[in-house]
Every structure is written in structure tokens, then in C-alpha cells.
Write a protein that holds these residues in place. Structure first.
Motif: not given
Length: 345
Positions: A224-233
Motif C-alpha cells: 500500500g502506498e495510499t489509503i482511504r478510510v471510506s465512511l458514510t459521513g
């Protein structure tokens, strides 16, 4: 350590040496002012790459408006219409997220690849369990990890045909074990940078749990080189959660807060105190460990590695540094005294 082909996005280099935090605007694409405001909030929160949906030609106006106010790279999220990708390139976008297979014939893929190549704009190929082609669903019996990996590699091949190789890949799933398996397989198949995320992870409570397990497991593997925490908010919460995941793995500096779960020995409002300390330290940029402990049993001893901390007593607390007790504090003064000491570190 996985060998990664370096890909530049604006002034960032995705090569595995630094894990970059991404988020995505959730304001309406026709709300230019609101989108700019949210982009500024994300940058202030620590977001390092911002993505915006570009569903129509009117949304192209977002690109110059946002880039005027933020310095972090901006990614255009485009589906189906290759002309939007070309317009985004002309508008100064820093990266494009697109699936080459869903924008039409190869002449369109060639046009996008050449436009991006001419301006050194990388392309993220984004595959998820809902975008796998019908022939691969039939071949594998569903959107399995192997089906998603083959789909992504097919898209890579389309770009490679036109000598385009500045590629980032994501292969997200809402199923955490499937997401982990997909990225592990992809990491063994290619050297392109990988953008990690659990798609459609849910609201904040479960979304953070799913993301921490999925993203955290892969980061522990060196993937992994980039990350996104995907949240409904609020996407700002995504950024804070991502920073916390990286801090918990020792991949990002900042304040690390440890606190005990309390028990029958606790004689102060430790739960409320811990929440106040966490909030107060949210934007403190110091590489320190702070401990908020319920009693002396689990205080200076168990948290002796903390740079500073408190351990509750009966209506009071003791302040300690590196396990050594410094002084006693009245309960009503704990927060102020602790924050004052942190300021002096």
C-alpha cells in the motif's frame, strides 16, 4: 519490502516510503463554493490527496476553483465519459481515476492515455466487486479476488498498449477478507503503487473497524502506498481515522494516546477525562505518548513508556513522566495541568 514502481502525482512520489492519506469530497458536484470549502477543511485536517467526482462537464469548474485554494494534489473521479477525462487534463487535474474498459473503444482509451502522458498525469485504475466484467464473473463464479485482479490487469494492459505506465491500482471490496486477498494477490502480480481501501465500509463505527482491519493488515505486509478510510459521513473523519491507523502501526508521527478501560478501582471520571484529552490533542503535532490511567495499579508502571501521563486516585491523580511520579493533582485541575505539561514538552 515490496518493490514499487515510483509514480508522481503533482509533487508527491508514490514509492512506498511514505503512505499518503486520501479522501473524497461528498458535497454536490455543482456546489463549487461548498466543495472548495470542504477541500480546504480536508487539507487542514491532514488529507494529502483529494478526490472529486466529475459526473458532467459543468463539474470541470471544480478543478481550477479547488486548486486555487488547496496545495495538495486533486484527483478527478470519472466514469464512462472519456471526454470528461480530456477536459480534466486541460483544466489542470493532477490525477485521473478511471476504468479504461468502461469508456468505449480503444481510440478513446488512446486519447486519454496520450492526454495524460503529455501532461504527466497519472491514472488510477479503480476496480471493485461491482465493476467486474461479465465474462470474468462467469469465469470465476462471481467477483472473487482473482476476478478483480484479472480485471485490473486487463485495464492496465489497455493503457500499456499506448505506452502509458504511470498507473496506480485499487481493487476494493466491501468484504474485508476479499479485499485483503485481492490486494495481496495484486501485490504479487505487479509493481504499480496500490491505493488501499474497503469500499462502502459503512458509517463511522463499523467503517473504521473494517478499514482498520483491511488497510492495517495490508500495511503490516508492506503493501500500500495510499489509503482511504471510506465512511458514510464527514470526510474529515476519514482523514482522522486514516491518521490513527497509520499512527497505531508506527507509520506516522503525532500524539499517541493510551488509556485504560477503567475498573472498580477507578475514583475519577476517567472516561470523560480521556475523551477531553483526546479532543484537546487532536491537532497537536508532537511525537509523544500520553497516558490517561484509572489508578496507580495500571498507571506509572504499565504506562511507563509514556512521555507523560496521569494515574487517578480518590478525587485526585498523580502526574508521571516515563514512569516516574512528579506530583499530585486535584481532580478538577487534571486536564489543565496535563495539557500545560504537554505544551512544555
Amino acid at each position: 519490502m515490496r518493490n514499487v514502481k515510483p509514480v508522481k502525482i503533482k509533487d508527491l512520489t508514490l514509492d512506498g516510503r511514505h503512505i499518503y492519506i486520501q479522501s473524497m469530497l461528498n458535497t454536490r458536484s455543482d456546489d463549487i463554493e461548498g466543495s472548495v470549502r470542504q477541500a480546504v477543511e480536508l487539507e487542514k485536517a491532514g488529507c494529502e490527496i483529494i478526490r472529486a467526482a466529475i459526473p458532467d462537464k459543468e463539474a470541470i469548474a471544480l478543478i481550477p476553483a479547488i486548486k486555487e485554494k488547496v496545495s495538495v494534489p486533486l484527483v478527478a473521479d470519472i466514469h464512462f465519459d472519456y471526454k470528461l477525462a480530456l477536459m480534466a487534463c486541460d483544466a489542470g487535474i493532477d490525477k485521473i481515476r478511471i476504468n479504461p474498459g468502461n469508456i468505449g473503444d480503444m481510440d478513446r482509451v488512446k486519447a486519454v492515455a496520450q492526454a495524460c502522458s503529455a501532461k504527466n498525469i497519472p491514472i488510477r485504475i479503480g476496480v471493485n466487486s461491482g465493476s467486474v466484467e461479465k465474462d470474468l464473473l462467469a469465469k470465476y463464479g462471481g467477483p472473487t479476488p482473482l476476478a478483480m485482479v484479472e480485471s485490473a490487469l486487463n485495464h492496465v494492459g489497455m493503457l500499456n498498449r499506448f505506452d502509458f505506465d504511470d498507473i496506480v491500482i485499487s481493487i476494493k471490496s466491501s468484504n474485508v477478507p476479499a479485499m485483503i486477498e485481492s490486494y495481496r494477490e495484486m501485490a504479487s502480480e505487479c509493481e504499480y503503487p496500490l491505493h488501499l481501501g474497503v469500499t462502502e465500509a459503512g458509517t463511522e463505527r463499523m467503517g473504521i473497524i473494517k478499514s482498520a482491519i483491511g488497510i492495517g493488515s495490508l500495511l503490516c505486509d508492506g503493501i500500500g502506498e495510499t489509503i482511504r478510510v471510506s465512511l458514510t459521513g464527514d470526510p474529515v473523519r476519514e482523514v482522522y481515522a486514516a491518521k490513527d491507523i497509520l499512527k497505531s502501526l508506527g507509520l506516522r508521527g503525532g500524539v499517541s494516546l493510551v488509556s485504560c478501560p477503567t475498573c472498580g478501582r477507578t475514583r475519577i471520571d476517567l472516561i470523560g477525562l480521556a475523551q477531553k484529552v483526546e479532543k484537546a490533542l487532536e491537532n497537536v503535532d508532537k511525537d509523544i505518548k500520553v497516558a490517561v490511567m484509572g489508578c496507580v495499579v495500571n498507571g506509572p508502571g504499565e504506562a511507563k513508556e509514556a512521555d507523560i501521563g496521569i494515574a487517578g486516585g480518590d478525587g485526585c491523580a498523580v502526574l508521571f513522566k516515563k514512569g516516574e511520579i512528579i506530583r499530585k493533582i486535584a481532580e478538577e485541575d487534571i486536564l489543565d495541568e496535563l495539557l500545560r505539561e504537554i505544551d512544555n514538552l
